[in-house]
Design a protein around this motif. Sequence first.
Motif, short mmCIF file in Angstrom:
data_model
loop_
_atom_site.label_atom_id
_atom_site.label_comp_id
_atom_site.label_asym_id
_atom_site.label_seq_id
_atom_site.Cartn_x
_atom_site.Cartn_y
_atom_site.Cartn_z
N LEU A 7 -104.22 82.21 -50.87
CA LEU A 7 -104.77 83.56 -50.91
C LEU A 7 -103.96 84.48 -51.80
CD1 LEU A 7 -105.81 84.13 -47.22
CD2 LEU A 7 -107.25 83.57 -49.16
N ALA A 8 -102.65 84.42 -51.72
CA ALA A 8 -101.85 85.32 -52.54
C ALA A 8 -102.09 85.06 -54.01
CB ALA A 8 -100.36 85.16 -52.20
N GLY A 9 -102.16 83.78 -54.40
CA GLY A 9 -102.42 83.45 -55.79
C GLY A 9 -103.79 83.89 -56.23
N SER A 155 -92.48 95.18 -63.19
CA SER A 155 -92.52 93.73 -63.30
C SER A 155 -93.47 93.07 -62.32
CB SER A 155 -91.11 93.15 -63.09
OG SER A 155 -90.62 93.50 -61.80
N ASP A 156 -93.90 93.80 -61.28
CA ASP A 156 -94.69 93.16 -60.23
C ASP A 156 -96.00 93.90 -59.92
OD1 ASP A 156 -92.75 91.11 -59.63
OD2 ASP A 156 -91.53 92.71 -58.76
N GLY A 157 -96.36 94.88 -60.74
CA GLY A 157 -97.58 95.63 -60.47
C GLY A 157 -98.57 95.53 -61.60
N PHE A 206 -94.90 91.47 -53.68
CA PHE A 206 -93.57 91.49 -53.07
C PHE A 206 -93.25 90.06 -52.64
CE2 PHE A 206 -95.95 95.31 -52.14
CZ PHE A 206 -95.11 96.34 -52.50
N GLY A 207 -92.85 89.24 -53.60
CA GLY A 207 -92.62 87.84 -53.26
C GLY A 207 -93.91 87.16 -52.86
N ALA A 208 -93.99 86.72 -51.61
CA ALA A 208 -95.17 86.01 -51.13
C ALA A 208 -96.27 86.95 -50.65
CB ALA A 208 -94.78 85.07 -49.99
N THR A 209 -96.09 88.26 -50.81
CA THR A 209 -97.06 89.24 -50.35
C THR A 209 -97.66 89.98 -51.53
OG1 THR A 209 -95.83 89.58 -48.30
CG2 THR A 209 -97.42 91.27 -48.90
N SER A 210 -98.97 90.19 -51.50
CA SER A 210 -99.66 91.04 -52.46
C SER A 210 -100.36 92.15 -51.71
CB SER A 210 -100.68 90.23 -53.27
OG SER A 210 -100.05 89.28 -54.11
N ALA A 211 -100.27 93.38 -52.22
CA ALA A 211 -100.95 94.52 -51.61
C ALA A 211 -101.69 95.27 -52.71
CB ALA A 211 -99.96 95.44 -50.91
N GLY A 234 -105.72 96.72 -49.07
CA GLY A 234 -105.60 95.41 -48.45
C GLY A 234 -104.25 94.77 -48.70
N VAL A 235 -104.04 93.64 -48.03
CA VAL A 235 -102.80 92.89 -48.16
C VAL A 235 -103.07 91.42 -47.93
CG1 VAL A 235 -102.19 93.21 -45.72
CG2 VAL A 235 -100.38 92.73 -47.39
N ALA A 236 -102.36 90.57 -48.64
CA ALA A 236 -102.43 89.12 -48.44
C ALA A 236 -101.01 88.59 -48.41
CB ALA A 236 -103.22 88.44 -49.55
N HIS A 237 -100.77 87.58 -47.57
CA HIS A 237 -99.42 87.05 -47.42
C HIS A 237 -99.45 85.55 -47.22
CE1 HIS A 237 -95.15 87.01 -46.49
NE2 HIS A 237 -95.42 86.30 -45.40
N ASP A 238 -98.55 84.86 -47.89
CA ASP A 238 -98.33 83.43 -47.72
C ASP A 238 -97.05 83.24 -46.91
OD1 ASP A 238 -97.84 80.72 -47.85
OD2 ASP A 238 -97.91 80.60 -50.04
N PHE A 239 -97.19 82.72 -45.69
CA PHE A 239 -96.04 82.59 -44.81
C PHE A 239 -95.13 81.42 -45.18
CE2 PHE A 239 -99.10 85.01 -42.36
CZ PHE A 239 -98.33 85.99 -41.77
#
Length: 335
Positions: A7-9, A155-157, A206-211, A234-239
């Motif tokens: 999902l994050a990808g 770098s991350d947005g 944010f690493g494994a999290t996308s918002a 929204g937010v998605a996270h890979d645990f």
Amino acid sequence: MKKQLNLAGLCSLAILGAQSASAQDSAFTWEGSVEVGVDSTVSSDDPTAEFSDTYISIEAAFEAAITDRVTAFGGLTLESITDATDDRAFEDLGLYVDTLGLSFAFGETTLSLGKLSPVFGVAWDATPGYYGTSLAEDYELSEMIGAVVDTPIGSDGTLSVALFYPDDTFLSDSIGDRRGRNSAAAGGVGNTGKLNNAAVQYTHSFGATSAWVGARHLSAGIGDVSDENGLVAGVAHDFGNGWDMIGEVAHFNGAGGTGADATYTTLGAAYALDQWTFSGTGTVVDTSGAGRDTMLALGVDRALNDRTEINFGVARFDVGGVKSTAVGLAAVVSF
């Protein structure tokens, strides 16, 4: 397609947009997929809604580098262009152009012009499971004529800004079963033939999290009583242990050009175990003056190899006061 991916990808890909003009290993690249499946409403408060739709959907997209700064892009879709109203098997098939245009790279910023899909929200594309996107896809923006600018923030947005209107050229028609050419006279929110519709969205990783957070404005068309203004977050996270999750809320004033407000809340989770992925999803739609619609679904996906998978899903819908149960099965081959 109703595929289960990381999902994050997938969220990151959706935010960047299908029209990215990033560096390529070759001057011409293409990809596509074939999905063959059956979607059956096995029980319903409305007996006339109990039928099966056996379908095929074929998608293909390309990018061709014209220069080191200019890229042509395009996409074709073959699918049933009308909703099934009775048992149907591979009928009402139409071939149409879903994207076509040019992208211009200015450093890391990309300007895309043509027929494209502006970014607004992610749940309509990234919610896992066969039925995961069933209600959230109501607010997908696709087949629009206009311009999209994608630019990195830090770098991350990534910030995406678009001006657009629904395609009213000959490309809005289809070959085979004809869906007819669109025109502003057909009405519908945003269907104005003018660049007076806009969408903006920002995503941050944010690493494994996308918002992400976004907004859009669709101008009233013929027959509408209101412009539509929407917000999404929204937010998605890979645990990192096989679990992924996604959550998104989208709110609309003047939803669909009406005088009503609507709020979509979508939650989804997936667990990957070897070649298997198990998912659970739910969407609630609260519409002022019309009550609440809901969808709860379970999904099981099985990857046969890197390019082929089997998707199964079962869902319980309560839409417009009509309760129904649907079961779906599909095979998806990517190439």
